[in-house]
Design a protein around this motif. Sequence first.
Motif, PDB file in Angstrom:
ATOM      1  N   LYS A 242       1.782  -6.972   9.377  1.00 14.91           N
ATOM      2  CA  LYS A 242       0.746  -5.977   9.109  1.00 14.91           C
ATOM      3  C   LYS A 242       0.522  -5.006  10.284  1.00 14.91           C
ATOM      4  O   LYS A 242       0.136  -3.854  10.077  1.00 14.91           O
ATOM      5  CB  LYS A 242      -0.575  -6.680   8.784  1.00 14.91           C
ATOM      6  CG  LYS A 242      -0.652  -7.082   7.330  1.00 14.91           C
ATOM      7  CD  LYS A 242      -2.030  -7.627   7.041  1.00 14.91           C
ATOM      8  CE  LYS A 242      -2.248  -7.802   5.573  1.00 14.91           C
ATOM      9  NZ  LYS A 242      -3.629  -8.240   5.332  1.00 14.91           N
ATOM     10  N   THR A 243       0.739  -5.494  11.455  1.00 16.14           N
ATOM     11  CA  THR A 243       0.501  -4.637  12.612  1.00 16.14           C
ATOM     12  C   THR A 243       1.406  -3.395  12.587  1.00 16.14           C
ATOM     13  O   THR A 243       0.900  -2.273  12.637  1.00 16.14           O
ATOM     14  CB  THR A 243       0.651  -5.457  13.906  1.00 16.14           C
ATOM     15  OG1 THR A 243      -0.193  -6.597  13.803  1.00 16.14           O
ATOM     16  CG2 THR A 243       0.251  -4.646  15.136  1.00 16.14           C
TER      17      THR A 243
ATOM     18  N   LYS B  81       1.522   3.281   8.462  1.00 19.50           N
ATOM     19  CA  LYS B  81       0.612   3.909   7.507  1.00 19.50           C
ATOM     20  C   LYS B  81      -0.229   4.994   8.199  1.00 19.50           C
ATOM     21  O   LYS B  81      -0.424   6.104   7.679  1.00 19.50           O
ATOM     22  CB  LYS B  81      -0.290   2.851   6.872  1.00 19.50           C
ATOM     23  CG  LYS B  81      -1.147   3.405   5.749  1.00 19.50           C
ATOM     24  CD  LYS B  81      -1.960   2.315   5.073  1.00 19.50           C
ATOM     25  CE  LYS B  81      -2.876   2.928   4.020  1.00 19.50           C
ATOM     26  NZ  LYS B  81      -3.716   1.912   3.389  1.00 19.50           N
ATOM     27  N   GLY B  82      -0.706   4.644   9.402  1.00 20.10           N
ATOM     28  CA  GLY B  82      -1.527   5.606  10.146  1.00 20.10           C
ATOM     29  C   GLY B  82      -0.778   6.901  10.421  1.00 20.10           C
ATOM     30  O   GLY B  82      -1.281   7.990  10.134  1.00 20.10           O
ATOM     31  N   TYR B  83       0.427   6.766  10.964  1.00 22.34           N
ATOM     32  CA  TYR B  83       1.196   7.969  11.287  1.00 22.34           C
ATOM     33  C   TYR B  83       1.541   8.756  10.035  1.00 22.34           C
ATOM     34  O   TYR B  83       1.521   9.973  10.021  1.00 22.34           O
ATOM     35  CB  TYR B  83       2.474   7.609  12.067  1.00 22.34           C
ATOM     36  CG  TYR B  83       2.187   7.349  13.529  1.00 22.34           C
ATOM     37  CD1 TYR B  83       1.660   8.388  14.327  1.00 22.34           C
ATOM     38  CD2 TYR B  83       2.452   6.124  14.123  1.00 22.34           C
ATOM     39  CE1 TYR B  83       1.410   8.155  15.689  1.00 22.34           C
ATOM     40  CE2 TYR B  83       2.208   5.899  15.464  1.00 22.34           C
ATOM     41  CZ  TYR B  83       1.676   6.925  16.242  1.00 22.34           C
ATOM     42  OH  TYR B  83       1.406   6.719  17.555  1.00 22.34           O
TER      43      TYR B  83
ATOM     44  N   GLU C 194      -0.164  -9.305   1.775  1.00 24.98           N
ATOM     45  CA  GLU C 194      -1.501  -9.851   1.500  1.00 24.98           C
ATOM     46  C   GLU C 194      -1.429 -11.056   0.542  1.00 24.98           C
ATOM     47  O   GLU C 194      -2.100 -12.075   0.734  1.00 24.98           O
ATOM     48  CB  GLU C 194      -2.378  -8.729   0.888  1.00 24.98           C
ATOM     49  CG  GLU C 194      -3.841  -9.044   0.860  1.00 24.98           C
ATOM     50  CD  GLU C 194      -4.436  -9.183   2.254  1.00 24.98           C
ATOM     51  OE1 GLU C 194      -5.368  -9.989   2.381  1.00 24.98           O
ATOM     52  OE2 GLU C 194      -3.957  -8.518   3.202  1.00 24.98           O
TER      53      GLU C 194
ATOM     54  N   THR D 240       0.366  -1.097   9.833  1.00 24.19           N
ATOM     55  CA  THR D 240      -0.815  -0.304  10.144  1.00 24.19           C
ATOM     56  C   THR D 240      -0.407   0.981  10.885  1.00 24.19           C
ATOM     57  O   THR D 240      -0.854   2.088  10.561  1.00 24.19           O
ATOM     58  CB  THR D 240      -1.782  -1.134  11.016  1.00 24.19           C
ATOM     59  OG1 THR D 240      -1.973  -2.407  10.403  1.00 24.19           O
ATOM     60  CG2 THR D 240      -3.123  -0.426  11.180  1.00 24.19           C
ATOM     61  N   THR D 241       0.499   0.764  11.845  1.00 24.62           N
ATOM     62  CA  THR D 241       0.961   1.927  12.613  1.00 24.62           C
ATOM     63  C   THR D 241       1.689   2.922  11.708  1.00 24.62           C
ATOM     64  O   THR D 241       1.421   4.136  11.730  1.00 24.62           O
ATOM     65  CB  THR D 241       1.908   1.469  13.738  1.00 24.62           C
ATOM     66  OG1 THR D 241       1.295   0.380  14.413  1.00 24.62           O
ATOM     67  CG2 THR D 241       2.177   2.581  14.726  1.00 24.62           C
TER      68      THR D 241
ATOM     69  N   ARG E 249     -11.990 -10.359  -5.243  1.00 24.20           N
ATOM     70  CA  ARG E 249     -10.947 -11.259  -5.724  1.00 24.20           C
ATOM     71  C   ARG E 249     -10.760 -11.120  -7.233  1.00 24.20           C
ATOM     72  O   ARG E 249      -9.646 -11.208  -7.732  1.00 24.20           O
ATOM     73  CB  ARG E 249     -11.295 -12.720  -5.393  1.00 24.20           C
ATOM     74  CG  ARG E 249     -11.477 -12.947  -3.906  1.00 24.20           C
ATOM     75  CD  ARG E 249     -10.470 -13.918  -3.347  1.00 24.20           C
ATOM     76  NE  ARG E 249     -10.835 -14.277  -1.969  1.00 24.20           N
ATOM     77  CZ  ARG E 249     -10.217 -13.780  -0.899  1.00 24.20           C
ATOM     78  NH1 ARG E 249      -9.233 -12.912  -1.032  1.00 24.20           N
ATOM     79  NH2 ARG E 249     -10.595 -14.161   0.299  1.00 24.20           N
TER      80      ARG E 249
ATOM     81  N   ALA F 152       1.096 -17.221   7.744  1.00 28.06           N
ATOM     82  CA  ALA F 152      -0.087 -16.516   8.236  1.00 28.06           C
ATOM     83  C   ALA F 152       0.275 -15.625   9.423  1.00 28.06           C
ATOM     84  O   ALA F 152      -0.111 -14.463   9.494  1.00 28.06           O
ATOM     85  CB  ALA F 152      -1.152 -17.532   8.637  1.00 28.06           C
ATOM     86  N   LEU F 153       1.051 -16.236  10.309  1.00 29.63           N
ATOM     87  CA  LEU F 153       1.457 -15.506  11.503  1.00 29.63           C
ATOM     88  C   LEU F 153       2.359 -14.322  11.141  1.00 29.63           C
ATOM     89  O   LEU F 153       2.151 -13.193  11.595  1.00 29.63           O
ATOM     90  CB  LEU F 153       2.198 -16.461  12.446  1.00 29.63           C
ATOM     91  CG  LEU F 153       2.330 -16.000  13.883  1.00 29.63           C
ATOM     92  CD1 LEU F 153       0.968 -16.019  14.576  1.00 29.63           C
ATOM     93  CD2 LEU F 153       3.321 -16.871  14.641  1.00 29.63           C
TER      94      LEU F 153
ATOM     95  N   HIS G 251       0.594 -11.502   9.526  1.00 24.39           N
ATOM     96  CA  HIS G 251      -0.169 -10.791  10.537  1.00 24.39           C
ATOM     97  C   HIS G 251       0.743  -9.873  11.346  1.00 24.39           C
ATOM     98  O   HIS G 251       0.435  -8.694  11.583  1.00 24.39           O
ATOM     99  CB  HIS G 251      -0.867 -11.793  11.469  1.00 24.39           C
ATOM    100  CG  HIS G 251      -1.732 -11.141  12.490  1.00 24.39           C
ATOM    101  ND1 HIS G 251      -1.305 -10.911  13.772  1.00 24.39           N
ATOM    102  CD2 HIS G 251      -3.003 -10.670  12.416  1.00 24.39           C
ATOM    103  CE1 HIS G 251      -2.276 -10.316  14.442  1.00 24.39           C
ATOM    104  NE2 HIS G 251      -3.331 -10.161  13.638  1.00 24.39           N
TER     105      HIS G 251
ATOM    106  N   LEU H 102      -0.197 -14.053   2.371  1.00 28.69           N
ATOM    107  CA  LEU H 102      -1.253 -14.550   3.245  1.00 28.69           C
ATOM    108  C   LEU H 102      -2.301 -15.326   2.446  1.00 28.69           C
ATOM    109  O   LEU H 102      -2.724 -16.420   2.822  1.00 28.69           O
ATOM    110  CB  LEU H 102      -1.893 -13.351   3.955  1.00 28.69           C
ATOM    111  CG  LEU H 102      -2.793 -13.670   5.138  1.00 28.69           C
ATOM    112  CD1 LEU H 102      -2.003 -14.377   6.214  1.00 28.69           C
ATOM    113  CD2 LEU H 102      -3.390 -12.377   5.703  1.00 28.69           C
TER     114      LEU H 102
ATOM    115  N   GLN I 182      -0.175   8.958   7.343  1.00 26.36           N
ATOM    116  CA  GLN I 182      -1.366   9.678   6.881  1.00 26.36           C
ATOM    117  C   GLN I 182      -1.658  10.879   7.767  1.00 26.36           C
ATOM    118  O   GLN I 182      -2.073  11.940   7.286  1.00 26.36           O
ATOM    119  CB  GLN I 182      -2.556   8.719   6.838  1.00 26.36           C
ATOM    120  CG  GLN I 182      -2.447   7.788   5.638  1.00 26.36           C
ATOM    121  CD  GLN I 182      -3.692   6.932   5.480  1.00 26.36           C
ATOM    122  OE1 GLN I 182      -4.325   6.542   6.460  1.00 26.36           O
ATOM    123  NE2 GLN I 182      -4.041   6.644   4.226  1.00 26.36           N
TER     124      GLN I 182
ATOM    125  N   ASN J 127       2.176  -3.793   1.846  1.00 29.21           N
ATOM    126  CA  ASN J 127       0.959  -4.448   2.327  1.00 29.21           C
ATOM    127  C   ASN J 127       0.413  -5.447   1.302  1.00 29.21           C
ATOM    128  O   ASN J 127      -0.015  -6.541   1.641  1.00 29.21           O
ATOM    129  CB  ASN J 127      -0.098  -3.378   2.647  1.00 29.21           C
ATOM    130  CG  ASN J 127      -1.326  -4.005   3.280  1.00 29.21           C
ATOM    131  OD1 ASN J 127      -1.192  -4.813   4.199  1.00 29.21           O
ATOM    132  ND2 ASN J 127      -2.492  -3.654   2.774  1.00 29.21           N
TER     133      ASN J 127
END
Lengths: 790, 124
Positions: free
Chosen positions: A584-585, A591-593, A625, A588-589, A684, A577-578, A581, A628, A595, A621
Motif C-alpha cells: 500500500k505504501t 496514486k498521489g502522483y 485490502e 499511495t505514492t 463493511r 498483513a505485512l 501494508h 488484508l 492525481q 488497492n
Amino acid sequence: MKSKPGDHPVTKDANNQEAALAAHPFEQFPVAVFTCDKEGKLDYANTRFRALWKNPPQKADKNFLEEFIEFNPTQATSQITATSPLKLSLDQQIPLENRKIILKTSNHPVFLISSQLIYEEDNSFSGASFSLVPLPDAQDDGINQAILSAIVESSDDAIISKDLQGYITSWNKGAERIFKYSEEEVIGKHITMLIPDTRQADESLILETIKKGERVDHFETIRLDKKAQEIPLSISVSPIKNSRGEIIGASKVARDISDRYKSEERQARLSAIVESSDDAIISKDFNGMITSWNLGACKVFGYKEKEVLGKHITILIPEERLKEEELIISKIRKGERIQHFETYRCTKDSKKIPVSLSISPIKDSHGNIIGASKIVRNIQARKDAEDRIMTYSKKLEILNSIGMDISQNLDVESVLQKVTDAATKISGAEFGAFFYNTENEAGESMMLYTLSGAPKEAFEDLGMPRHTEIFKPTFANHKVIRSADITTDKRYGKNAPYLGMPSGHLPLVSYMAVPVISKSGTSIGGLIFGHTKKGVFTLEHEITVKNIASQAAIALDNSRLFERVKALNEKKDEFIALASHELKTPLTTVKGYLQVLEKRIEEPMSKLFLGKSLNQVNKLNTLVEDLLNMSRIEAGKLEFRYEAFDLKDMLQEISETFVYSTGQHELITDLGDTKVMVKADAPRIEQAVLNLLSNAIKYSPLAENVYLKLAMEGGKAIVSVRDEGIGLTPYQQKQVFSRFYRAESTKGINGLGLGLYLTKQIIDAHKGELSVKSEVGKGSEFSFSLPILD
Amino acid sequence: MSHEIMKKIYLVEDDYNLRELICYLLTDHDYEVEAFANATSFKERISGLDIDPDLILMDIMLPDGNGVELCRAIKADDKTSSIPVILMSAHADPSITQNSGAIDFIAKPFDVDQFYSRLNKYLN
C-alpha cells in the motif's frame, strides 16, 4: 394235701373269745392271719390282719370272704368268678398255697395267701387258717396286670412277644394295625418275616441282648408290613422271664415313627440347610441373647458357636449402629419381618463387613413371639463387585472425557492438563505430573509441563529432574516403573547431589512412571504419579495409565502438528498483513502522483490515460485490502463498529455512485419506499454489496442488466443482487463462499477468490445469512439478510 | 494558494517516496513542512525548544516506533498537547487510533483532494 392237727399251732376256743383273742398264739404274729370255720365265717383275725382294715371285719361275718377279698385276678377282672376261691377251698377242703389275692381295702394290697385246714379232734373238718404274706410292689399286682392287658390291647404301638427262637407268641391290635397282619396270621411264625433282608442281622443282635437278660431300648430300625412296605419303627425289647427267672422269650414294643421320621427328616433337612448355608443364620431371644449359630455364622463372623451362645447380639453390631438393634427389636415385637436390610456388622477381628439382614420373628406354639431368627448375608463380594463396576464406569467416563477432549481440543497444554488430571484421578495418586522430554545440550533434562494434585510451586525451586537411575528408564528407554515404595528401590538415591528426593520435595513413597511415546517412536515425555502411602498403584492402574498415555501420545502428536500448522498459518497471516501494508505504501505514492498529474495535465488523451491508471491503482488497492481483511478475519482481528442507519439510503447511494468497470451494464434497482433501519457496520455492509455487484458484473460479461433489490421478509431485510450471467453448478454453489475458491469456469476472469468469502464473513458477523440461487447459463442471485431495528 | 502566515506541519513518514510526495503536496499548498524519517529524530525534535508546528501528520508504522504511542506522548506533554495530530496508516482500520488523542485518521492510499480537505479542516 391234708395237714395233720399236730403240725399246726392252731386251737379252737370259741367260748372264751375275748381271752382267747388276747391269748391267741397268732395275735402278735408278724404275718396277717385269720381263721374261718368250714362255712367261711370269720373266726379269728390277728392284729396284723385287723390293721389292714379301717373297719376290720366282724367275727362270724359269713360273707367275709366274698366281700373282703378278691381272689388272684391275674387275668382281666371279668374273670373273677362268682364263688370266691377261698370259699371253694373250704368247701372242697383243699388248702391254698401262695395264691395271689387282693384285699378290698382302699389301696388294694396284694398278698400271697396260704391256708391250712383245721380239723377237730374227731378229725372232722372245722375250718381253715389263712396266712397272708404281702407281695413286694415290684411285682405286678393283679389290677395293674389287668390294666396292662387293656393297655396292650388298646395301644397304638405294636406289642409282640416271641420266644427265644424268634417265634411270635403274642400279637396285639397295634401290631395288627402297624404290620397289617392279623393275630392268626403271625402267631407261631418267625419274627424275621417282619424284618427286611438288609436288617436281618438286627434280629440276632436283639436276641443276643435278650438272652443276656438285657433290654433293647428305642432301637430305631425299619420293618416290613404285610405289603412289604418299609415302616420306620422305634423298638424296645425286654426279656420275658418265667417264675423261676429264666428267660423264655422277649416282648417287643414297636412304635411307628414314620410321622416323627418325616418331621425329623424335615428337621434334619432344615438343619442341614441351615448348617450348609453360606449365610449366617442366627436366632436370638427377646433380650437379644444369641440362641443359635450356624456354620455360616462362623464363616461370616469368625466366632465359633460356643463363643457366642448366650452372648448378646450387640457383639456383632458396630457401636454407631447400635440404634438399629432397637429398631429391629421393635419391628420384631410387632411381628413384622425385616427383609434385605443393608447395613454393617462387626466380625470377631473387629472388621466391619457390609451385610444384608433378613429378620423374622420366632413364635412359640401359642403364636407368641419369643425371639427372632436372623439371616445375615455377607455382601462384601457384591459390594466389591458394585464398587468395581462403579470404578470401571468412572474410569470409562474419564477415559471417554479424555477422548472427547483430545478430539475437540488441539491445544497441547490443555490436552496435557486433562490427561494428567484424569490419569491422576484414575490411578488414585495424590499427585501426578507430565514431564516433557526436552533435551538440553547435556542431553538430559525433563521439563515439568503439567501437574495435578499439587501446586506447581511445589516443584518450582527443585530444578528439573534429570536422567537419574530412577527417571532414565522411563524417559530414555520407554519403561514403566511401578514401585510400592520407591525409597527402597535399588536404583533410588544413586545420583548426586541429592541422592534421592531433594529436600522440600513432596514426600513420595508409591511411585509410577509411564512413558508417553510418539507414533514415531520417540519419547515425548512421561507421566509420573506419586502417593505418600505405600503400595497404592496396582497392575490395573498401570494398564489404565498406559492406555491413557498412548491416547495422550496420539493427542500430543496431533496437537504438535496442529500447533506447527497454526504457527505457519499465523506466520502467513502476519506475512499477508505485512505484505499488504508494504504494497500500500508505494500504491499511495503512485496514486498521489497520478492525481497530481491529472490536475496539471489538460491534454485530453493524457487525462484519459491518467484516469485509467488511477482506476487500476484503485483496483489494486481493493485487492490488497481484501487480502488484508481476510488475514484479519483469520486472525480474529476484524472488528466491527455497529451503528444504526437506513439500508435503503445506503443502497440508493451505492446505485448512484457505483462505477461500472465495463460500462455496458445497467443497474436496475427495486428498493421500495420505506426506510429500512439496521444496526450494522456501514462501511463493511457497503463493501459486501459492492463485492456482490462487482461479481454480478464480472460474471455476466454478455448481459446488460444487473438487479439490486431490497425487501422485507420475516422481520429481516433482504438484499439481493441478481445477474443474468454464466451461473453456478450446485457443487460450485456449495464451494463459492470458501476462501480462495474460484470456479473452474471463471478462468480468464480476474480475482483472488476472496470477495464472497469476505462478504460471507461480514454477513455472518451481523447474524445475517448469505445465500445463493443459481442456474448454469441463466445467472445467479446472491442474497443476504440482516436483522432490522424495531 | 497563499496564506498570511505559513502554517507549519511536522511530517513523520519513513517511506522516502511517500515522504517526498506528501512534502510536495503540502508545500504546493503553501504549508511549511519539516519532515522526519523515523520516530527517533522526531522525538528529539519535539522534546527540544523552539517547536512551532500547527499540525503533526504522522504515519503509524514506523521502523523505530509506533505513531499511536508517539501521539499519546505528545498529548500527555503540556508543551505539545495542544498541537493537533493526524495519523496515517495503510491499515485501513481507524480503530487503531482510538484513545491516541489524534484528531483524525487518513487511510493510505488516500485521495489527494480528500487529503487537502482534511488538512484545511484543522488548519483554517
